[in-house]
Design a protein around this motif. Sequence first.
Motif, PDB file in Angstrom:
ATOM      1  N   LYS A 152       0.841  -1.200   0.000  1.00  0.00           N
ATOM      2  CA  LYS A 152       0.000   0.000   0.000  1.00  0.00           C
ATOM      3  C   LYS A 152       0.875   1.249   0.000  1.00  0.00           C
ATOM      4  CE  LYS A 152      -4.049  -1.662   2.453  1.00  0.00           C
ATOM      5  NZ  LYS A 152      -4.934  -1.418   3.611  1.00  0.00           N
ATOM      6  N   MET A 153       0.369   2.283  -0.678  1.00  0.00           N
ATOM      7  CA  MET A 153       1.089   3.546  -0.759  1.00  0.00           C
ATOM      8  C   MET A 153       0.148   4.692  -0.436  1.00  0.00           C
ATOM      9  SD  MET A 153       3.032   3.110  -4.391  1.00  0.00           S
ATOM     10  CE  MET A 153       3.565   1.498  -4.930  1.00  0.00           C
ATOM     11  N   GLU A 154       0.706   5.704   0.185  1.00  0.00           N
ATOM     12  CA  GLU A 154      -0.013   6.957   0.398  1.00  0.00           C
ATOM     13  C   GLU A 154       0.854   8.076  -0.135  1.00  0.00           C
ATOM     14  OE1 GLU A 154      -1.540   7.871   4.256  1.00  0.00           O
ATOM     15  OE2 GLU A 154      -2.071   5.770   4.642  1.00  0.00           O
ATOM     16  N   GLY A 155       0.235   8.984  -0.836  1.00  0.00           N
ATOM     17  CA  GLY A 155       0.956  10.127  -1.372  1.00  0.00           C
ATOM     18  C   GLY A 155      -0.034  11.213  -1.708  1.00  0.00           C
ATOM     19  N   THR A 156       0.288  11.974  -2.739  1.00  0.00           N
ATOM     20  CA  THR A 156      -0.629  13.008  -3.200  1.00  0.00           C
ATOM     21  C   THR A 156      -0.682  13.009  -4.718  1.00  0.00           C
ATOM     22  OG1 THR A 156       1.117  14.682  -3.219  1.00  0.00           O
ATOM     23  CG2 THR A 156      -0.233  14.561  -1.237  1.00  0.00           C
ATOM     24  N   TYR A 157      -1.825  13.451  -5.226  1.00  0.00           N
ATOM     25  CA  TYR A 157      -1.927  13.779  -6.642  1.00  0.00           C
ATOM     26  C   TYR A 157      -1.416  15.205  -6.749  1.00  0.00           C
ATOM     27  CZ  TYR A 157      -4.797   9.626  -6.938  1.00  0.00           C
ATOM     28  OH  TYR A 157      -5.249   8.337  -6.877  1.00  0.00           O
ATOM     29  N   ALA A 158      -0.299  15.384  -7.422  1.00  0.00           N
ATOM     30  CA  ALA A 158       0.428  16.650  -7.385  1.00  0.00           C
ATOM     31  C   ALA A 158       0.260  17.505  -8.635  1.00  0.00           C
ATOM     32  CB  ALA A 158       1.912  16.377  -7.148  1.00  0.00           C
ATOM     33  N   GLU A 159      -0.038  16.878  -9.780  1.00  0.00           N
ATOM     34  CA  GLU A 159      -0.078  17.598 -11.052  1.00  0.00           C
ATOM     35  C   GLU A 159      -1.130  16.999 -11.968  1.00  0.00           C
ATOM     36  OE1 GLU A 159       4.610  18.496 -11.801  1.00  0.00           O
ATOM     37  OE2 GLU A 159       3.954  16.424 -12.044  1.00  0.00           O
ATOM     38  N   ILE A 160      -1.590  17.817 -12.897  1.00  0.00           N
ATOM     39  CA  ILE A 160      -2.405  17.326 -14.009  1.00  0.00           C
ATOM     40  C   ILE A 160      -1.554  17.469 -15.260  1.00  0.00           C
ATOM     41  CG2 ILE A 160      -4.296  18.007 -15.551  1.00  0.00           C
ATOM     42  CD1 ILE A 160      -6.133  18.140 -13.276  1.00  0.00           C
ATOM     43  N   GLY A 161      -1.610  16.476 -16.109  1.00  0.00           N
ATOM     44  CA  GLY A 161      -0.867  16.530 -17.361  1.00  0.00           C
ATOM     45  C   GLY A 161      -1.769  16.305 -18.558  1.00  0.00           C
ATOM     46  N   LEU A 162      -1.374  16.902 -19.663  1.00  0.00           N
ATOM     47  CA  LEU A 162      -2.004  16.619 -20.955  1.00  0.00           C
ATOM     48  C   LEU A 162      -0.967  15.878 -21.765  1.00  0.00           C
ATOM     49  CD1 LEU A 162      -4.248  16.930 -23.108  1.00  0.00           C
ATOM     50  CD2 LEU A 162      -3.142  19.084 -23.788  1.00  0.00           C
ATOM     51  N   ILE A 163      -1.316  14.670 -22.209  1.00  0.00           N
ATOM     52  CA  ILE A 163      -0.389  13.870 -22.995  1.00  0.00           C
ATOM     53  C   ILE A 163      -1.019  13.485 -24.326  1.00  0.00           C
ATOM     54  CG2 ILE A 163       0.879  12.992 -20.998  1.00  0.00           C
ATOM     55  CD1 ILE A 163      -0.674  10.360 -21.243  1.00  0.00           C
ATOM     56  N   LYS A 164      -0.157  13.340 -25.306  1.00  0.00           N
ATOM     57  CA  LYS A 164      -0.565  12.821 -26.604  1.00  0.00           C
ATOM     58  C   LYS A 164      -0.230  11.335 -26.583  1.00  0.00           C
ATOM     59  CE  LYS A 164       0.340  15.364 -30.182  1.00  0.00           C
ATOM     60  NZ  LYS A 164       1.004  16.005 -31.345  1.00  0.00           N
ATOM     61  N   VAL A 165      -1.220  10.508 -26.876  1.00  0.00           N
ATOM     62  CA  VAL A 165      -1.046   9.064 -26.801  1.00  0.00           C
ATOM     63  C   VAL A 165      -0.382   8.590 -28.089  1.00  0.00           C
ATOM     64  CG1 VAL A 165      -2.191   6.852 -26.415  1.00  0.00           C
ATOM     65  CG2 VAL A 165      -3.080   8.926 -25.320  1.00  0.00           C
ATOM     66  N   THR A 166       0.930   8.545 -28.025  1.00  0.00           N
ATOM     67  CA  THR A 166       1.767   8.101 -29.137  1.00  0.00           C
ATOM     68  C   THR A 166       2.788   7.122 -28.569  1.00  0.00           C
ATOM     69  OG1 THR A 166       3.290   9.946 -28.781  1.00  0.00           O
ATOM     70  CG2 THR A 166       1.545  10.286 -30.416  1.00  0.00           C
ATOM     71  N   MET A 167       3.627   6.595 -29.399  1.00  0.00           N
ATOM     72  CA  MET A 167       4.697   5.711 -28.932  1.00  0.00           C
ATOM     73  C   MET A 167       6.017   6.340 -29.305  1.00  0.00           C
ATOM     74  SD  MET A 167       5.724   3.076 -27.449  1.00  0.00           S
ATOM     75  CE  MET A 167       5.775   1.315 -27.427  1.00  0.00           C
TER      76      MET A 167
END
Length: 180
Positions: A152-167
Amino acid sequence: MEYAVVLYLDKETEGKIMSLIQKVADHKLSTKFLEYKVRPHVTLAMFHDVDENKCVELLENFVREKKTLPAYLDSVGMFNDTKAVFINPTMTRNMYQLQSDLHEALKEFDTRGFEWYLPDAWVPHCSVVMSGEDEDEVFYKSSELILREFRKMEGTYAEIGLIKVTMPVEEIATIPFDVE
């Protein structure tokens, strides 16, 4: 083109998740996650062809009104059809509200075909193995490895990102939340 809006975790929690991903690669099971060159994340939404500049502007405005959220990652799950192994975040009211508010803020973008990321059908998850292109045995062996190694892990959601789904994945923008 496909785009995703994702929740990134704090660096310490991200490091713990990356160590699980690396163990799968070290055991010579699957390297697909590493090949995508994407940070561990929880996907909030998926879209078709967004106007990147407009989307980033909307995300910056959206994040300005939000604070970091606690992240509780407490179980392991699998999608058998895509052969993905993931860590389940505990769904909280604040997390659900964040995802719902995000969809409202970005409602001008096309979500058709991504119904499983909509507020009423969302299965939040943080993928650690993506073995859909590997032999079936890789899925089973990597699942067993993650089940044995995960804590189990506890942390924080720190950022929002916009990503392009590519390889590999292309990160368009990363916007930090204000710390509470």
